[in-house]
Design a protein around this motif. Structure first.
Motif, mmCIF file in Angstrom:
data_model
loop_
_atom_site.group_PDB
_atom_site.id
_atom_site.type_symbol
_atom_site.label_atom_id
_atom_site.label_comp_id
_atom_site.label_asym_id
_atom_site.label_seq_id
_atom_site.Cartn_x
_atom_site.Cartn_y
_atom_site.Cartn_z
ATOM 1 N N THR A 183 54.973 40.223 32.070
ATOM 2 C CA THR A 183 56.317 40.361 32.612
ATOM 3 C C THR A 183 56.387 40.045 34.103
ATOM 4 O O THR A 183 57.389 39.533 34.574
ATOM 5 C CB THR A 183 56.855 41.783 32.380
ATOM 6 N N ALA A 184 55.345 40.339 34.866
ATOM 7 C CA ALA A 184 55.357 40.094 36.309
ATOM 8 C C ALA A 184 55.186 38.605 36.604
ATOM 9 O O ALA A 184 54.428 37.903 35.923
ATOM 10 C CB ALA A 184 54.241 40.887 36.991
ATOM 11 N N LYS A 185 55.897 38.135 37.611
ATOM 12 C CA LYS A 185 55.854 36.717 37.962
ATOM 13 C C LYS A 185 54.429 36.268 38.280
ATOM 14 O O LYS A 185 53.984 35.226 37.806
ATOM 15 C CB LYS A 185 56.770 36.460 39.157
ATOM 16 N N ARG A 186 53.700 37.059 39.047
ATOM 17 C CA ARG A 186 52.319 36.704 39.425
ATOM 18 C C ARG A 186 51.422 36.604 38.186
ATOM 19 O O ARG A 186 50.622 35.685 38.058
ATOM 20 C CB ARG A 186 51.768 37.756 40.400
ATOM 21 N N SER A 187 51.557 37.537 37.267
ATOM 22 C CA SER A 187 50.759 37.519 36.045
ATOM 23 C C SER A 187 51.082 36.300 35.197
ATOM 24 O O SER A 187 50.180 35.673 34.628
ATOM 25 C CB SER A 187 50.998 38.792 35.229
ATOM 26 N N ARG A 188 52.368 35.942 35.123
ATOM 27 C CA ARG A 188 52.750 34.753 34.350
ATOM 28 C C ARG A 188 52.163 33.499 34.977
ATOM 29 O O ARG A 188 51.702 32.602 34.279
ATOM 30 C CB ARG A 188 54.277 34.643 34.257
ATOM 31 N N GLN A 189 52.155 33.438 36.311
ATOM 32 C CA GLN A 189 51.593 32.271 36.995
ATOM 33 C C GLN A 189 50.094 32.149 36.732
ATOM 34 O O GLN A 189 49.584 31.053 36.506
ATOM 35 C CB GLN A 189 51.849 32.362 38.498
ATOM 36 N N LEU A 190 49.395 33.279 36.744
ATOM 37 C CA LEU A 190 47.947 33.267 36.534
ATOM 38 C C LEU A 190 47.574 33.195 35.055
ATOM 39 O O LEU A 190 46.468 32.768 34.709
ATOM 40 C CB LEU A 190 47.310 34.513 37.161
ATOM 41 N N GLY A 191 48.458 33.652 34.194
ATOM 42 C CA GLY A 191 48.184 33.660 32.771
ATOM 43 C C GLY A 191 47.338 34.836 32.318
ATOM 44 O O GLY A 191 46.872 34.878 31.190
ATOM 45 N N VAL A 192 47.154 35.817 33.209
ATOM 46 C CA VAL A 192 46.340 37.005 32.911
ATOM 47 C C VAL A 192 47.022 38.224 33.512
ATOM 48 O O VAL A 192 47.478 38.192 34.655
ATOM 49 C CB VAL A 192 44.916 36.869 33.497
ATOM 50 N N GLY A 193 47.079 39.318 32.741
ATOM 51 C CA GLY A 193 47.685 40.553 33.214
ATOM 52 C C GLY A 193 46.794 41.294 34.204
ATOM 53 O O GLY A 193 45.599 40.991 34.336
ATOM 54 N N PRO A 194 47.343 42.277 34.909
ATOM 55 C CA PRO A 194 46.589 42.985 35.965
ATOM 56 C C PRO A 194 45.361 43.744 35.424
ATOM 57 O O PRO A 194 44.306 43.723 36.056
ATOM 58 C CB PRO A 194 47.602 43.931 36.591
ATOM 59 N N GLN A 195 45.476 44.402 34.281
ATOM 60 C CA GLN A 195 44.330 45.138 33.742
ATOM 61 C C GLN A 195 43.218 44.179 33.321
ATOM 62 O O GLN A 195 42.037 44.455 33.548
ATOM 63 C CB GLN A 195 44.724 46.031 32.572
ATOM 64 N N CYS A 196 43.570 43.075 32.733
ATOM 65 C CA CYS A 196 42.561 42.094 32.321
ATOM 66 C C CYS A 196 41.909 41.437 33.544
ATOM 67 O O CYS A 196 40.721 41.141 33.526
ATOM 68 C CB CYS A 196 43.158 41.052 31.400
ATOM 69 N N ARG A 197 42.685 41.232 34.618
ATOM 70 C CA ARG A 197 42.092 40.682 35.855
ATOM 71 C C ARG A 197 41.055 41.645 36.409
ATOM 72 O O ARG A 197 39.980 41.227 36.830
ATOM 73 C CB ARG A 197 43.179 40.417 36.894
ATOM 74 N N LYS A 198 41.400 42.948 36.412
ATOM 75 C CA LYS A 198 40.441 43.945 36.919
ATOM 76 C C LYS A 198 39.194 43.987 36.046
ATOM 77 O O LYS A 198 38.082 44.047 36.557
ATOM 78 C CB LYS A 198 41.073 45.335 36.949
ATOM 79 N N ARG A 199 39.383 43.946 34.754
ATOM 80 C CA ARG A 199 38.269 44.016 33.816
ATOM 81 C C ARG A 199 37.346 42.802 33.948
ATOM 82 O O ARG A 199 36.135 42.935 33.935
ATOM 83 C CB ARG A 199 38.805 44.103 32.392
ATOM 84 N N VAL A 200 37.933 41.630 34.061
ATOM 85 C CA VAL A 200 37.151 40.404 34.156
ATOM 86 C C VAL A 200 36.461 40.298 35.522
ATOM 87 O O VAL A 200 35.310 39.897 35.603
ATOM 88 C CB VAL A 200 38.037 39.155 33.882
ATOM 89 N N ALA A 201 37.164 40.685 36.594
ATOM 90 C CA ALA A 201 36.610 40.590 37.946
ATOM 91 C C ALA A 201 35.592 41.680 38.231
ATOM 92 O O ALA A 201 34.685 41.506 39.023
ATOM 93 C CB ALA A 201 37.726 40.641 38.984
ATOM 94 N N GLY A 202 35.738 42.838 37.590
ATOM 95 C CA GLY A 202 34.896 43.979 37.925
ATOM 96 C C GLY A 202 33.815 44.204 37.033
ATOM 97 O O GLY A 202 32.793 44.001 36.638
#
Length: 81
Positions: free
Chosen positions: A62-81
């Protein structure tokens, strides 16, 4: 001089050529293919979401930034961390 919009001001005519066309009386479902009918039924029932989905988990974004990246915030944290 001739009126280019017609005598009725350009209002749509019915198929017989008289009066105005009653748009509500047209059965649009007769012109749809089966896939479109299924999608419209799901939209009417409220269990279908047209959205960009997360490339990791498939959840709607739903968030514009997430749509641009194609990944949600929780998945970004999980993948990056």
């Amino acid at each position: 001089m001739r009126n280019p919009a017609g005598a009725n001001g350009g209002a749509p005519k019915d198929s017989a050529g008289g009066g105005n066309l009653d748009v509500d009386s047209i059965n649009l479902d007769a012109y749809l293919d089966p896939a479109d009918r299924l999608m419209l039924a799901a939209l009417r029932e409220g269990n279908y979401v047209l959205a960009v989905v997360c490339r990791v988990c498939g959840s709607p974004l739903t968030a514009k930034r997430s749509r641009q990246l194609g990944v949600g915030p929780q998945c970004r944290k999980r993948v990056a961390g």
